[in-house]
Scaffold this motif. Structure first.
Motif, PDB file in Angstrom:
ATOM      1  N   VAL A   1       0.926  -1.489   0.248  1.00 27.42           N
ATOM      2  CA  VAL A   1       0.508   0.191   0.056  1.00 27.42           C
ATOM      3  C   VAL A   1       1.024   1.587  -0.051  1.00 27.42           C
ATOM      4  O   VAL A   1       1.747   1.327   0.985  1.00 27.42           O
ATOM      5  N   TYR A   2       0.400   2.081  -1.042  1.00 21.84           N
ATOM      6  CA  TYR A   2       1.430   3.467  -1.143  1.00 21.84           C
ATOM      7  C   TYR A   2       0.292   4.480   0.057  1.00 21.84           C
ATOM      8  O   TYR A   2      -0.282   4.417  -0.205  1.00 21.84           O
ATOM      9  N   LYS A   3       1.330   5.318   0.782  1.00 22.76           N
ATOM     10  CA  LYS A   3       1.275   5.819   2.165  1.00 22.76           C
ATOM     11  C   LYS A   3       1.667   7.593   1.389  1.00 22.76           C
ATOM     12  O   LYS A   3       2.560   7.405   1.209  1.00 22.76           O
ATOM     13  N   ALA A   4       0.759   8.065   1.080  1.00 25.48           N
ATOM     14  CA  ALA A   4       0.948   9.664   0.708  1.00 25.48           C
ATOM     15  C   ALA A   4       0.267  10.845   1.293  1.00 25.48           C
ATOM     16  O   ALA A   4      -0.474  10.796   2.218  1.00 25.48           O
ATOM     17  N   GLU A   5       1.461  11.902   1.688  1.00 25.75           N
ATOM     18  CA  GLU A   5       0.646  13.155   2.449  1.00 25.75           C
ATOM     19  C   GLU A   5       0.860  13.617   1.564  1.00 25.75           C
ATOM     20  O   GLU A   5       1.747  14.037   0.333  1.00 25.75           O
ATOM     21  N   MET A   6      -0.299  14.811   1.406  1.00 27.74           N
ATOM     22  CA  MET A   6      -0.332  15.632   0.060  1.00 27.74           C
ATOM     23  C   MET A   6      -0.664  17.122   0.508  1.00 27.74           C
ATOM     24  O   MET A   6      -1.374  17.312   1.509  1.00 27.74           O
ATOM     25  N   SER A   7      -0.866  18.275  -0.734  1.00 29.90           N
ATOM     26  CA  SER A   7      -1.527  19.825   0.058  1.00 29.90           C
ATOM     27  C   SER A   7      -2.199  19.940  -0.874  1.00 29.90           C
ATOM     28  O   SER A   7      -2.270  20.002  -2.256  1.00 29.90           O
ATOM     29  N   ARG A   8      -3.412  20.955  -0.702  1.00 32.44           N
ATOM     30  CA  ARG A   8      -4.459  21.434  -1.978  1.00 32.44           C
ATOM     31  C   ARG A   8      -4.759  22.270  -0.827  1.00 32.44           C
ATOM     32  O   ARG A   8      -5.305  22.307  -0.072  1.00 32.44           O
ATOM     33  N   SER A   9      -5.018  23.665  -1.773  1.00 32.35           N
ATOM     34  CA  SER A   9      -5.580  24.821  -1.357  1.00 32.35           C
ATOM     35  C   SER A   9      -5.743  24.931  -0.425  1.00 32.35           C
ATOM     36  O   SER A   9      -6.994  25.451   0.640  1.00 32.35           O
ATOM     37  N   GLY A  10      -4.203  25.056   1.027  1.00 27.09           N
ATOM     38  CA  GLY A  10      -3.978  25.487   1.907  1.00 27.09           C
ATOM     39  C   GLY A  10      -4.256  24.766   3.230  1.00 27.09           C
ATOM     40  O   GLY A  10      -3.994  24.391   4.077  1.00 27.09           O
ATOM     41  N   ALA A  11      -5.344  23.116   2.579  1.00 27.24           N
ATOM     42  CA  ALA A  11      -5.571  22.360   3.732  1.00 27.24           C
ATOM     43  C   ALA A  11      -4.288  20.427   3.425  1.00 27.24           C
ATOM     44  O   ALA A  11      -4.076  21.010   2.258  1.00 27.24           O
ATOM     45  N   SER A  12      -4.045  20.269   3.906  1.00 30.02           N
ATOM     46  CA  SER A  12      -3.132  18.892   3.779  1.00 30.02           C
ATOM     47  C   SER A  12      -3.495  17.756   4.033  1.00 30.02           C
ATOM     48  O   SER A  12      -5.000  18.205   4.746  1.00 30.02           O
ATOM     49  N   TYR A  13      -3.345  16.740   3.319  1.00 29.83           N
ATOM     50  CA  TYR A  13      -3.809  15.675   3.642  1.00 29.83           C
ATOM     51  C   TYR A  13      -3.435  14.298   3.730  1.00 29.83           C
ATOM     52  O   TYR A  13      -1.911  13.912   3.465  1.00 29.83           O
ATOM     53  N   SER A  14      -4.034  12.866   3.633  1.00 30.26           N
ATOM     54  CA  SER A  14      -2.753  11.829   3.515  1.00 30.26           C
ATOM     55  C   SER A  14      -4.224  10.760   3.286  1.00 30.26           C
ATOM     56  O   SER A  14      -5.289  10.644   2.884  1.00 30.26           O
ATOM     57  N   ALA A  15      -2.900   9.606   1.750  1.00 27.76           N
ATOM     58  CA  ALA A  15      -3.868   9.191   0.825  1.00 27.76           C
ATOM     59  C   ALA A  15      -3.740   7.609   1.679  1.00 27.76           C
ATOM     60  O   ALA A  15      -1.873   7.384   1.315  1.00 27.76           O
ATOM     61  N   GLU A  16      -4.060   6.237   1.371  1.00 27.35           N
ATOM     62  CA  GLU A  16      -3.638   5.302   0.626  1.00 27.35           C
ATOM     63  C   GLU A  16      -4.233   4.312  -0.430  1.00 27.35           C
ATOM     64  O   GLU A  16      -5.380   4.926  -0.401  1.00 27.35           O
ATOM     65  N   ILE A  17      -3.111   4.134  -1.111  1.00 23.53           N
ATOM     66  CA  ILE A  17      -3.441   3.939  -2.618  1.00 23.53           C
ATOM     67  C   ILE A  17      -2.772   2.059  -2.546  1.00 23.53           C
ATOM     68  O   ILE A  17      -1.908   1.821  -2.961  1.00 23.53           O
ATOM     69  N   ASP A  18      -3.533   1.439  -3.219  1.00 25.73           N
ATOM     70  CA  ASP A  18      -3.020   0.196  -3.898  1.00 25.73           C
ATOM     71  C   ASP A  18      -1.749   0.025  -4.259  1.00 25.73           C
ATOM     72  O   ASP A  18      -1.899   0.583  -5.876  1.00 25.73           O
ATOM     73  N   ALA A  19      -0.920  -0.737  -4.177  1.00 23.89           N
ATOM     74  CA  ALA A  19      -0.194  -0.598  -4.773  1.00 23.89           C
ATOM     75  C   ALA A  19       0.147  -1.230  -6.296  1.00 23.89           C
ATOM     76  O   ALA A  19       0.863  -0.895  -7.034  1.00 23.89           O
TER      77      ALA A  19
ATOM     78  N   VAL B   1      -8.008   4.190  -4.700  1.00 19.46           N
ATOM     79  CA  VAL B   1      -7.166   5.141  -3.379  1.00 19.46           C
ATOM     80  C   VAL B   1      -8.034   3.994  -2.438  1.00 19.46           C
ATOM     81  O   VAL B   1      -9.772   3.926  -2.829  1.00 19.46           O
ATOM     82  N   ILE B   2      -7.422   4.183  -1.216  1.00 19.19           N
ATOM     83  CA  ILE B   2      -8.074   2.695  -0.482  1.00 19.19           C
ATOM     84  C   ILE B   2      -8.742   4.015   0.634  1.00 19.19           C
ATOM     85  O   ILE B   2     -10.001   3.600   1.552  1.00 19.19           O
ATOM     86  N   ALA B   3      -8.352   4.966   0.950  1.00 18.29           N
ATOM     87  CA  ALA B   3      -8.639   6.370   2.131  1.00 18.29           C
ATOM     88  C   ALA B   3      -7.965   7.552   1.516  1.00 18.29           C
ATOM     89  O   ALA B   3      -7.006   7.290   1.638  1.00 18.29           O
ATOM     90  N   LEU B   4      -8.906   8.618   2.213  1.00 22.23           N
ATOM     91  CA  LEU B   4      -8.186  10.111   1.319  1.00 22.23           C
ATOM     92  C   LEU B   4      -8.602  10.680   2.588  1.00 22.23           C
ATOM     93  O   LEU B   4      -9.756  10.689   3.752  1.00 22.23           O
TER      94      LEU B   4
END
Length: 231
Positions: free
Chosen positions: A62-80, A85-88
């Motif tokens: 599972v890929y675990k990613a940290e990302m930002s968009r429009s001033g907010a931050s998010y964490s995401a999980e993606i099936d490798a 996208v498993i979770a956002l």
């Protein structure tokens, strides 16, 4: 039953079992999909959500990613292997970016580079769509009002007014003194209007108690022709 007692039967059976298990294992390895490259997952996320992936790593398929968009931050999980996208989850509050307003000293420096007059008054006006500095400066025989973008320092508008006419008996300073006898305070604006009978001054004054008045002073006689009070 005698068949099972043959000396060659058990070794043969074990060989078949081992070969079958090995074949199944090798087949599973062949059929197993390789994980998608991290750069592809990064590009996929940024395309889908319009944000920026700051960090990405794979753990247990599972890929675990940290990302930002429009001033907010998010964490995401993606099936490798599938890229699904498993979770956002939003992990940080959106922060409004407030433009930095120039200081009065910075604006005065900008004015000094462009105009030779002396700054008489400078005020920040945040009531407009874009905050602006309103600068009033003296430049004999002109009185110039300049409006400056408070963020970029760009001149938005400028207005030069005549403050003295030809052959007048009352100077601008005298007219201001006459007006200030009516209302003591700070002079906001001075302008001169030509007429057939010698012209007049319009002088705007704001007092310490926030009263504002415009005084019409005859340029020859010095007579107070009219007074207008702002509500």
């Amino acid at each position: 039953m005698q068949f099972f007692k043959k000396s060659w039967f058990i070794p043969t059976l074990l060989t078949i079992v081992i070969l079958t298990a090995g074949g199944l294992y090798i087949g599973s390895l062949i059929n197993k999909k390789a994980p998608i490259a991290a750069d592809e997952i990064r590009a996929q996320l940024e395309s889908m959500y319009g944000g920026t992936v700051n960090q990405i790593a794979m753990e247990d398929g599972v890929y675990k990613a940290e990302m930002s968009r429009s001033g907010a931050s998010y964490s995401a999980e993606i099936d490798a292997t599938t890229g699904s996208v498993i979770a956002l989850l939003q992990t940080g509050e959106r922060k409004e970016v407030v433009p930095q307003v120039l200081s009065e000293a910075e604006v005065k420096g900008i004015i000094a580079e462009k105009y030779s007059g002396e700054v008489e008054r400078i005020s920040l006006n945040t009531g407009e769509e874009v905050p602006v500095y309103e600068v009033k400066l003296s430049k004999d025989p002109k009185f110039t009002k300049v409006t400056v973008d408070a963020i970029t320092g760009k001149t938005i508008s400028e207005n030069a007014k005549e403050t003295i006419g030809e052959n007048v008996l009352i100077t601008k300073e005298k007219a201001i003194a006459i007006a200030q006898k009516q209302l003591k305070g700070e002079v906001d604006d001075v302008s001169y209007e030509k007429t057939n009978d010698g012209g007049y001054y319009l002088i705007e004054i704001e007092s310490a108690d926030d009263r504002e008045g415009t005084f019409q002073i005859h340029a020859i006689s010095g007579k107070v022709m009219s007074v207008t009070w702002d509500d």
